[in-house]
Design a protein around this motif. Structure first.
Motif, PDB file in Angstrom:
ATOM      1  N   LEU A 584     -11.918  -5.772  -2.559  1.00  9.69           N
ATOM      2  CA  LEU A 584     -12.190  -6.489  -3.805  1.00  9.69           C
ATOM      3  C   LEU A 584     -11.536  -5.755  -4.976  1.00  9.69           C
ATOM      4  N   ASP A 585     -10.839  -6.520  -5.819  1.00  6.81           N
ATOM      5  CA  ASP A 585     -10.152  -6.021  -7.022  1.00  6.81           C
ATOM      6  C   ASP A 585      -8.987  -5.069  -6.702  1.00  6.81           C
ATOM      7  N   VAL A 586      -8.600  -4.953  -5.439  1.00  8.56           N
ATOM      8  CA  VAL A 586      -7.454  -4.117  -5.067  1.00  8.56           C
ATOM      9  C   VAL A 586      -6.331  -4.973  -4.474  1.00  8.56           C
ATOM     10  N   GLY A 587      -6.676  -5.886  -3.588  1.00 10.07           N
ATOM     11  CA  GLY A 587      -5.669  -6.764  -2.998  1.00 10.07           C
ATOM     12  C   GLY A 587      -5.991  -7.131  -1.565  1.00 10.07           C
ATOM     13  N   SER A 588      -5.120  -7.957  -0.985  1.00  9.16           N
ATOM     14  CA  SER A 588      -5.344  -8.458   0.373  1.00  9.16           C
ATOM     15  C   SER A 588      -4.046  -8.406   1.165  1.00  9.16           C
ATOM     16  N   THR A 589      -4.207  -8.314   2.490  1.00 12.24           N
ATOM     17  CA  THR A 589      -3.061  -8.398   3.407  1.00 12.24           C
ATOM     18  C   THR A 589      -3.391  -9.396   4.510  1.00 12.24           C
ATOM     19  N   PHE A 590      -2.613 -10.470   4.565  1.00 10.34           N
ATOM     20  CA  PHE A 590      -2.743 -11.452   5.631  1.00 10.34           C
ATOM     21  C   PHE A 590      -1.599 -11.204   6.617  1.00 10.34           C
ATOM     22  N   SER A 591      -1.937 -11.013   7.888  1.00 10.09           N
ATOM     23  CA  SER A 591      -0.929 -10.712   8.912  1.00 10.09           C
ATOM     24  C   SER A 591      -1.083 -11.673  10.077  1.00 10.09           C
ATOM     25  N   PHE A 592       0.050 -12.122  10.602  1.00  7.17           N
ATOM     26  CA  PHE A 592      -0.001 -12.934  11.823  1.00  7.17           C
ATOM     27  C   PHE A 592       1.152 -12.535  12.737  1.00  7.17           C
ATOM     28  N   VAL A 593       0.941 -12.717  14.025  1.00  6.48           N
ATOM     29  CA  VAL A 593       1.925 -12.347  15.048  1.00  6.48           C
ATOM     30  C   VAL A 593       2.300 -13.590  15.839  1.00  6.48           C
ATOM     31  N   LEU A 594       3.604 -13.844  15.983  1.00  2.74           N
ATOM     32  CA  LEU A 594       4.094 -14.971  16.767  1.00  2.74           C
ATOM     33  C   LEU A 594       5.173 -14.479  17.736  1.00  2.74           C
TER      34      LEU A 594
END
Length: 873
Positions: A584-594
């Protein structure tokens, strides 16, 4: 003679007994030898173990004495004393164990003397150490002498062990020989006893047969009678023996119980009197005597509950093979009948349940169809007015406007675009949920695809003063096989999300190679932002439909909460995985593998959007649209393109116009009154027999109407709101035709007509006359096309339909790039259809030849163009 036989039997009998006794004596004494030799072996092992243990104890007290002399630590004295006690005890035991072997006993005595001398030396030095701790000279001498003494002790122990080892081999050999001999004697003893018993058995058997033959016969008869009776009583089902006249001659206890009649009364009574249908019972037993047997004959016994039975019967005969009676057994089938009834009821229940399930399935199918139809209708009803709103907004934005007017119109356009995003999210989700999302397997260049996609965010990134960075792993294969469109959709959703929730900092798209195999590569995509982040309690539900990080997120940032749900389903539908990490209030990382397949083929070049051009004349287009705003919009766009346009308000009016007027292209709306687009197209194709190209104007982006468009014979479709550049591209793609050029050769009276397959004017428009780009595209076409033509012919000749389909699929995009007529694109697609159906169509050979011809001629034309361009340079 009888006396001589008895005498010889007695001689054999006594001889056998003597042999058995002799064998027993041998076995006894040999067993003692086995025990003795076993004890000797055990004794030898004991000497060897104790000898080794003595050596270890000597080493222990030497180690302890050395430790004390070197360190002066009193704790070593305790260990030293314990080891001495063990040494003295083991010497006593060894002397006792070797007293029966003088040579070994002498060796042990010598060993004891060596050890005693060694102990005296240690005691002397320990005493000296306690009085003069720093006497290093004495310690050094001790170490020298102790090593020599210890080596002498070790050699003595080794000599004792060597002697015992030799004894062990001898005693083991003796033990093995005695054991094997004992086995032979024991086997012979058992064999002798067995033969003796067998001899006695035959003697007494012969004696019994000779002297009691008559009694044995009588006993056998009694035994047979009892055996027959036991067989009758052994049956738990009612059993009767009956005469050929149907009179019961015997019955078992089960018959007594079921008929409730005494056995004495049953015997002599008529068999048929105990059944509800006496005639049927009579036919049953008569069938036994006529056929010799009967099986599963149904009857009902007269008892308290009318027991249902199945009779099985067969005849029996005397010594003269004459039938004297029959045995019949009644098997109670009451339980079987009950189970059958239950099975019938269960089957009826199952059939009713199946009918209900089928009805429920039909209801569910209809519900899905209704849902799809609802989405189709909703899409049409919303997109149709939005088409007009956004379209006219774009038209007006091209005119002279004041700053305020432009500001207001831009607000209208942004609102319309937001509405389209909302509709797309809902319909995309519906397609995924319905399992109708199709995934292509197309060769593409991932690095170029990523770079092109990121350009879409330049404006928004600049507006928010953010940094959009890319980290691309150079180890990733240049060309991969997958669905680039769906990959774009996933990444666009994630980056759009990141841009929406990030007000300062940066957004990083990282593409890394996780694993590479012979045929595939696993790639990880990560989108990291420095935005508002997500609460831990919300991370588990962030991919659910209509979910956002907080209740205020939708109010502050907008959106449907469907983007991540669509992303997750698109990733998982392709066999991938997606994860999220956020603070929260720092950021996000969305990761996916294909996983993507690897290929050596060239990437399919997607044709760029053709820039607007108004040079094309004499093209008449019929627009079939019921809404006036959309009619006006389409007329405005087509006028801008330079096309001639006529309007029909519904399908019926369009058909009437087509009966009298010819058009180059029809733009057909689908949902209209009186006659909709599907009905009108069917009439045009089947009744009017017209092949005029028809492009559907559909507001539905699900697969429902798209599939129906193909079924009724439409050539293409475009979704509303209409993208004018895409519309223009599709229109000129259908308009292009081969150009007839007359080449007059010098000195020849006649002209040769040559069809030119490549439209350089189209290529110039496509590249905006960029000479360098034209050269690159021509060169790529010349490198790619000949191998594909060869592969197409080879796969056709070998009937490798899968290879033929994939090869032609790779050829199709290049046709539109170099301006080859659309009829050859249609021809190539038809070849794909035939190849997919695994069939050899009559006209397939001609199609292959035509495609070979157009590809070869186009290569010649383009090579000439390339040469000319190089000459000009």
């Amino acid at each position: 003679m009888t006396y001589k036989i008895a005498l010889s039997q007695a001689v054999y009998y006594y001889l056998a007994i003597l042999i058995i006794i002799a064998l027993g004596i041998i076995f006894y004494f040999n067993s003692k030898k086995v025990i003795s030799s076993g004890n000797h072996v055990t004794h030898t092992y004991a000497v060897m173990d104790k000898n080794q243990e003595l050596l270890l104890d000597v080493m222990s007290f030497e180690t302890a004495s050395r430790g004390y002399l070197l360190t002066g630590n009193p704790s070593f004295i305790s260990s030293y004393r314990q080891s001495l006690a063990q040494v003295e005890q083991n010497i006593v035991i060894l002397l006792h164990l070797t007293k029966d072997n003088p040579s070994q006993h002498k060796r042990v005595e010598d060993l004891a003397i060596l050890i005693a001398n060694r102990i005296k030396m240690s005691e002397k030095l320990i005493e000296a150490k306690s009085k003069e701790p720093e006497n290093s000279k004495e310690q050094y001498l001790f170490l020298q002498f102790s090593t020599a003494k210890t080596e002498a002790i070790r050699e003595s122990v080794k000599a004792i062990n060597a002697e015992e080892f030799m004894l062990l081999k001898v005693r083991k050999s003796e033990n093995t020989f005695s054991t094997d001999m004992n086995k032979i004697v024991l086997f012979s003893l058992f064999a002798g006893v067995f033969l003796l018993l067998l001899f006695i058995y035959f003697v007494f058997r012969n004696h019994t047969i000779i002297n009691e033959e008559s009694k044995a016969h009588s006993y056998a008869m009694q035994l047979a009678s009892k055996y027959s009776l036991s067989l009758i009583e052994a049956s738990r089902d009612p059993l009767f023996t009956i005469s050929p006249e149907g009179i019961i001659t015997d019955a078992n206890q089960a018959s007594v119980q079921v008929t409730e009649m005494a056995r004495e009364k049953l015997i002599g009574s008529n068999f048929t009197t105990y059944f509800t249908d006496s005639e049927k019972a009579k036919e049953g037993y008569e069938a036994v005597f006529s056929k010799g047997f009967v099986s599963d004959y149904p009857l009902t016994i007269k008892d308290g509950v009318l027991t249902q039975v199945l009779f099985n019967g067969s005849v029996y005969k005397d010594d003269n093979n004459t039938v004297i009676g029959a045995v019949v057994v009644a098997r109670d089938i009451t339980e079987q009948k009950r189970i059958e009834d239950e099975l019938i009821k269960a089957k009826q229940i199952a059939e009713e349940a199946a009918i209900k399930a089928e009805k429920a399935t039909n209801v569910a199918v209809e519900a899905v169809k209704s849902k799809q139809q609802f989405l189709s209708n909703m899409s049409h009803e919303i997109r149709t007015p939005m088409n007009a709103i956004i379209g006219f907004t774009k038209v007006v934005l091209k005119t002279e406007l004041t700053a305020k007017q432009k500001e207001y119109l831009m607000a209208i356009k942004m609102s319309g675009d937001a509405m389209i995003v909302l509709i797309n999210d809902i319909l995309d989700l519906a397609k995924v949920d319905a399992g109708r999302m199709n995934f292509e397997k197309t060769p593409f260049k991932l690095n170029l695809s990523i770079a092109a996609m990121l350009h879409l965010f330049e404006t928004k990134i600049q507006e928010k003063n953010l940094a959009l960075l890319t980290e691309y792993d150079e180890r990733i294969p240049e060309v991969l096989v997958g669905d680039p469109v769906r990959l774009h959709q996933i990444i666009l959703n994630l980056i759009s999300n990141a841009v929406k929730f990030t007000n300062k900092g940066s957004i990083v798209l990282a593409v890394r190679l996780l694993k590479e195999e012979d045929k595939k590569a696993s790639i990880k995509f990560s989108v990291t932002d420095t935005g508002i982040g997500i609460k831990k309690s919300k991370i588990s539900s962030i991919f659910d439909n209509f979910q956002q990080a907080t209740s205020s997120t939708a109010r502050l940032f907008g959106g449907t909460g469907l983007g991540l749900a669509i992303v997750k389903q698109l990733v998982e539908a392709q066999g991938g995985t997606i994860t999220v990490e956020s603070t929260l209030d720092v950021g996000s990382t969305f990761s996916f593998v294909l996983d993507f397949s690897k290929t050596s083929a060239l990437a399919v070049v997607e044709p760029e959007m053709i820039p607007l051009n108004t040079d094309i004349k004499d093209t008449k287009i019929l627009v079939v649209e019921d809404m006036e705003l959309n009619q006006l919009l389409m007329k405005t766009l087509l006028d801008d393109f330079g096309f001639e346009c006529e309007i029909a308000a519904n399908g019926k009016l369009a058909v009437e116009k087509l009966e009298t007027t010819a058009y180059d292209i029809i733009l057909m709306d689908l949902q209209m009154p009186e006659m909709n687009g599907f009905e009108a197209t069917t009439y045009i194709r089947e009744t009017l027999k017209l092949t005029v190209p028809i492009i559907a104007l559909t507001a539905d982006v699900t697969t429902v109407d798209v599939a129906r468009c193909k079924e009724v014979g439409m050539n293409d479709y475009i979704s509303k709101p209409v993208d004018e550049r895409l519309l223009y591209s599709k229109l000129i793609g259908l308009i292009k035709k081969p150009i007839l050029i007359i080449d007059h050769e010098v000195g020849k009276p006649t002209a040769t007509d040559t069809i030119r397959y490549v439209d350089m004017s189209y290529l110039n428009k496509l590249t905006q006359s960029n000479t360098k780009l034209i050269r690159e595209m021509i060169t790529a076409y010349l490198l790619q096309t000949p191998p594909l033509v060869t592969m197409m012919r080879k796969s056709y000749n070998s009937k490798d339909w899968a290879l033929l389909k994939s090869t032609v699929h790779k050829m199709i995009p290049s046709f539109s790039i170099v301006g080859i007529s659309d009829e050859y694109t249609k021809m190539a697609k038809q070849v794909q259809v035939y190849a997919d159906a695994l069939e050899h169509a009559p006209d397939l050979e001609e199609m292959i030849k035509s495609l070979e011809r157009v590809c070869n001629h186009s290569c010649v034309e383009l090579q000439n163009e390339l040469n000319a361009m190089n000459d000009e340079k």
